[in-house]
Design an enzyme around this catalytic site. Structure first.
Site, PDB file in Angstrom:
ATOM      1  CE  LYS A 164      -3.881  -2.302   0.043  1.00  0.00           C
ATOM      2  NZ  LYS A 164      -3.433  -3.688   0.124  1.00  0.00           N
TER       3      LYS A 164
HETATM    4  C1  LIG Z   1     -10.042  -3.372  -1.242  1.00  0.00           C
HETATM    5  C2  LIG Z   1      -9.329  -4.076  -0.125  1.00  0.00           C
HETATM    6  N1  LIG Z   1     -10.006  -4.317   1.011  1.00  0.00           N
HETATM    7  C3  LIG Z   1      -9.414  -4.926   2.055  1.00  0.00           C
HETATM    8  C4  LIG Z   1      -8.100  -5.327   2.006  1.00  0.00           C
HETATM    9  C5  LIG Z   1      -7.544  -6.082   3.170  1.00  0.00           C
HETATM   10  O1  LIG Z   1      -6.460  -5.490   3.780  1.00  0.00           O
HETATM   11  P1  LIG Z   1      -5.369  -6.381   4.562  1.00  0.00           P
HETATM   12  O2  LIG Z   1      -4.599  -7.136   3.523  1.00  0.00           O
HETATM   13  O3  LIG Z   1      -4.537  -5.341   5.252  1.00  0.00           O
HETATM   14  O4  LIG Z   1      -6.091  -7.264   5.509  1.00  0.00           O
HETATM   15  C6  LIG Z   1      -7.346  -5.076   0.834  1.00  0.00           C
HETATM   16  C7  LIG Z   1      -5.954  -5.421   0.644  1.00  0.00           C
HETATM   17  O5  LIG Z   1      -5.098  -5.856   1.085  1.00  0.00           O
HETATM   18  C8  LIG Z   1      -7.984  -4.449  -0.257  1.00  0.00           C
HETATM   19  O6  LIG Z   1      -7.311  -4.217  -1.393  1.00  0.00           O
END
Ligand SMILES: Cc1ncc(COP(=O)(O)O)c(C=O)c1O
Length: 352
Positions: A164
């Site tokens: 990110k």
């Molecule tokens: C649109 C979206 N929602 C939720 C997440 C979930 O985040 P995490 O990987 O930090 O749990 C991500 C990506 O990683 C995402 O791209």
């Protein structure tokens, strides 16, 4: 280093408070809660909104699986809506047809950094008594009509995973405007504890906290946010310049009311005009040591969701077209102009 040397390495410490304050300000929200990752941010948001088994939540199918998984954690059902080709986010024109007596809310996703049309969605939500969660995992500091994402719905969620724009390795945040909701979410995040009475737990909560060390990483990046985002915008501009005019290639649109976050550079490949399919482009780039990603596989086609989607008769043509033809090119802050030229040059070569 300051966080580590202070020995405050768990989920108490001054960088947590500082990060939550600064991030909330940048998102135009009253407050932000740091949490362990973006999936947990969604889960906490849905716990806060008291989603129940049997409820339905409207979500896009073109997103990372966490958006729909969080709905399932609550025993609720994600109902999939097609995307708008102008934003690649939930198409507000398709929402009403999917509302039933069980529908409780909408999770919009600011996909690949582009904000959805929030005014249209908030209006529909108000008319039908639904809540709106913005999944802004990929859209740090993107703006909608000049206002930052994360403060535009009932709750906003973010991911700080390693790919990110701002990252703490693993990490996430929930942005909140309603003061009572803030109290509820802080309790749920910290095992349900009563803030006034140690070891007294009036509700069942979770350990969804983020560490002071992780928040120190995030504070340091927020200090350099203009530089980090600026460099990514330069990378985006160079990719666009080098790949423009090549038959069969297209880019992510940007609505005139939107300022996208420069997360991952998106390329659409029309195989009939370009001469090579998206999958073949990926294979040939990989052979030259260049990594890339296909767009997300539509969630309504995945084993946990496809039977429900089939029974509801969902048709999502734009989702399927984008998913079949889209890919993400390498995008990271330390990428040099020569790196970008090498990737773009390799793609242009394939069309010859
Ligand atoms: C649109 C979206 N929602 C939720 C997440 C979930 O985040 P995490 O990987 O930090 O749990 C991500 C990506 O990683 C995402 O791209």
């Amino acid at each position: 280093m300051e966080a580590i040397q202070s020995s405050w390495i768990s989920s108490t410490g001054k960088f947590i408070d500082r990060f939550e304050r600064e991030f909330a300000d940048l998102c135009g929200a009253r407050t932000a809660l740091s949490v362990s990752n973006g999936t947990v941010a969604l889960h906490l948001a849905l716990l806060g909104l008291d989603v129940r088994p049997g409820d339905e939540v409207l979500v896009p199918s073109l997103t990372y699986v966490a958006t729909a998984n969080a709905v399932r954690y609550m025993g609720a059902e994600p109902v999939f809506i097609d995307v708008d080709p102008a934003t690649w986010g939930l198409d507000p024109r398709l929402i009403e047809a999917s509302i039933t007596r069980r529908t409780k809310g909408i999770i919009v996703v600011h996909l690949y950094g582009h904000p959805v049309d929030m005014d249209a969605i908030n209006h529909l939500a108000a008319v039908h008594g639904l809540w709106v969660v913005e999944d802004a995992a990929e859209a740090h500091l993107a703006t909608y009509k000049g206002r930052p994402v994360g403060g535009l719905g009932d709750l906003g969620t973010f991911s700080f995973y390693g790919n990110k724009i701002f990252t703490s390795g693993e990490g996430g945040a929930v942005t909140v405007n309603n003061p009572q909701m803030e109290v509820r979410l802080r309790a749920l995040r910290g095992q349900g504890v009563d803030p006034a009475r140690r070891y007294y737990f009036p509700i069942t909560g979770y350990n969804f906290r983020l560490t002071n060390v992780a928040c120190a990483f995030l504070c340091a990046q927020l200090e350099r946010r203009d530089q980090l985002i600026g460099r990514r915008r330069e990378i985006f501009a160079l990719y666009r310049q080098l790949l423009s005019g090549v038959p069969g290639l297209d880019f992510q649109p940007e609505a005139e009311w939107a300022r996208s976050a420069p997360w991952l550079f998106c390329l659409l490949i029309d195989a009939a005009k370009f001469g090579v399919t998206r999958d073949e482009v990926q294979t040939r780039l990989a052979a030259q040591g260049i990594d890339s990603r296909p767009f997300f596989i539509p969630l309504h086609t995945l084993p946990p969701f496809r039977e429900g989607s089939r029974q509801r008769g969902e048709k999502l043509p734009w989702t399927e077209t984008l998913a079949a033809t889209g890919m993400n090119l390498p995008t990271y802050t330390n990428m040099t102009d020569d790196d970008v030229r090498r990737v773009a040059g390799a793609i242009v070569e394939l069309s010859r």
